[in-house]
Design a protein around this motif. Sequence first.
Motif, PDB file in Angstrom:
ATOM      1  N   ILE A 456       0.839  -1.193   0.000  1.00 15.23           N
ATOM      2  CA  ILE A 456       0.000   0.000   0.000  1.00 15.23           C
ATOM      3  C   ILE A 456       0.877   1.247   0.000  1.00 15.23           C
ATOM      4  O   ILE A 456       1.774   1.387   0.833  1.00 15.23           O
ATOM      5  N   SER A 457       0.584   2.161  -0.938  1.00 13.56           N
ATOM      6  CA  SER A 457       1.258   3.458  -1.001  1.00 13.56           C
ATOM      7  C   SER A 457       0.231   4.570  -0.855  1.00 13.56           C
ATOM      8  O   SER A 457      -0.847   4.506  -1.446  1.00 13.56           O
ATOM      9  N   GLY A 458       0.610   5.595  -0.125  1.00 13.40           N
ATOM     10  CA  GLY A 458      -0.287   6.725   0.075  1.00 13.40           C
ATOM     11  C   GLY A 458      -0.177   7.796  -0.983  1.00 13.40           C
ATOM     12  O   GLY A 458      -0.934   8.777  -0.957  1.00 13.40           O
ATOM     13  N   CYS A 459       0.740   7.632  -1.928  1.00 15.86           N
ATOM     14  CA  CYS A 459       0.851   8.571  -3.046  1.00 15.86           C
ATOM     15  C   CYS A 459       1.638   7.912  -4.162  1.00 15.86           C
ATOM     16  O   CYS A 459       2.163   6.808  -4.023  1.00 15.86           O
ATOM     17  N   ILE A 460       1.762   8.618  -5.266  1.00 12.95           N
ATOM     18  CA  ILE A 460       2.377   8.078  -6.481  1.00 12.95           C
ATOM     19  C   ILE A 460       3.871   7.822  -6.324  1.00 12.95           C
ATOM     20  O   ILE A 460       4.481   7.115  -7.132  1.00 12.95           O
ATOM     21  N   ASN A 461       4.500   8.346  -5.255  1.00  9.19           N
ATOM     22  CA  ASN A 461       5.923   8.087  -5.055  1.00  9.19           C
ATOM     23  C   ASN A 461       6.208   6.625  -4.717  1.00  9.19           C
ATOM     24  O   ASN A 461       7.349   6.186  -4.783  1.00  9.19           O
TER      25      ASN A 461
END
Length: 557
Positions: A456-461
């Motif tokens: 899980i990532s909280g942004c495109i980074n």
Amino acid sequence: MYRYDEFDRRFVNGRVEEFRDQVQRRLAGELTEDEFRPLRLMNGVYLQLHAYMLRVAIPYGTLSSAKLRGLAHIARRYDKGYGHFTTRQNIQFNWIRLEDVPDILDDLAKVELHAIQTSGNCIRNVSADHFASAARDELADPRVYAEILRQWSSLHPEFTYLPRKFKIAVSGSTHDRAAIQVHDIGLQIVENAAGERGFTVYVGGGLGRTPMVAKKVREFLPESELLSYCEAILRVYNQFGRRDNKYKARVKILLHEAGLDEVRRQVEEEYEDIKSRDALTLPHDEIDAIAAYFAPPAFETLPERSETLERAKVVDTALADFVARNLAPHRSPGYGIVTVSLKSVGSVPGDATAEQMEAIADLAERYSFDELRVSHEQNLVLPHVRLDDVPALFAELQKAGVATGNAGLITDSICCPGLDYCSLANARSIPLAQRISERFADLSRQHEIGDLKIKISGCINACGHHHVAHIGILGVDRKGEEFYQITLGGSGDETCSIGSIVGRGFSSDDIVDAIETVVNTYIAQRSSPEEPFLAFFRRVGEAPFKEALYGAAPAAA
């Protein structure tokens, strides 16, 4: 493991005092934030949503008990009593005060740790297989070469200010546990037909807003030419990498725009130039000197099977479940590799309290030759445990609250800090990871599902590596609301692939139900309980999942 020599001590201590002066000048108002920012980043200090964050380097993921106790001390004295282990085998402290950072760095230096090369446009902490020196399928210990690369790259004058950050990973096993194909340089230790050791070299991997799998630029690089070839790659990147646009500044974009053949040609030209001056050939005695730091422990001669462990498993089903998932085969008979899961149900993936760190340090000292590893999957590893000792070790892990037997299962998720901490994030990651682990908490159900990696990532980074998850989840902002996009079919191992976006995102209220729909679709349609999720997806593609999630005509992403 590697121990500081006199140069290391002078270098790290000098860096601490230099930064102490810089912090004092910032606190006194003599430096603006714009002036201070590059200085703090060079020392691993970030300014996040609520406080400063310090990222500490754990080279190639290897710790001693003393080092882990030192990290526990930092967590207790300077933070809120815990630390967060990351996908780069580092640890982050999220609640520090700027005025305390010089003292923190000084305390870290006392246990041979630092925060150099954990941020900024430089060669970052070199990572490696967390089962290094213990795995049965290992050709050679990758940490030897990771340490050589660390020494070579630390404050290298030509590569201190690169177009963007640069990441290197090394694997010495046939099964890639270091995700080398999503790194700027990935190195696979191999032997040629003559039995000579060397590397297969990959270049141009990476995640973020433009995920790419690295390309193979060299089938076989002789061991002695490691630094020559890496320097050639860095020179080409340093010269031609995009500095006009930080989103296009990675070597993967250079490779994409110039093409593999052209980049390979330029690298080979630089390589031949370096070799002609005999500047960076690694002598075998130097390799042997570094390798001596990583000499294996004095293993006992033991039978392959432990009757003590087998009897204990019969009477303790929790131990049996733990062994089934968290005990991996060791190259030395009678030993095993124990994964200590930092993913108990409802916990924050990768977090460990100071008390847990101290308990695990004690157990490493008692049961694992005083050695630990940090995995890029945000767990800790005891690499050398006698099978006879596993029952006693498991009982102690239970007392510390870190005995969850879920390695590789759906609740063993990777998760970035997300919007709870990070100023770059669009959505929360931690609460979602907790909700998913609670939904799938039943261990029998987890075993029915089998191997399944959620990231899980909280942004495109993509700090949560969602692109290379079997089920990846990306948080996005849609008119001020948190939505989550699902990708399927990614993998970070030797069969590396980027996951496919299946359709429109789901609200925070709906995303856990959507993940359950994906899982149920797989279980209902797999060819047998033995067919893993990734193999099923690669066989059938996206269609059954899209139909289950969206109906016959799914909306466009």
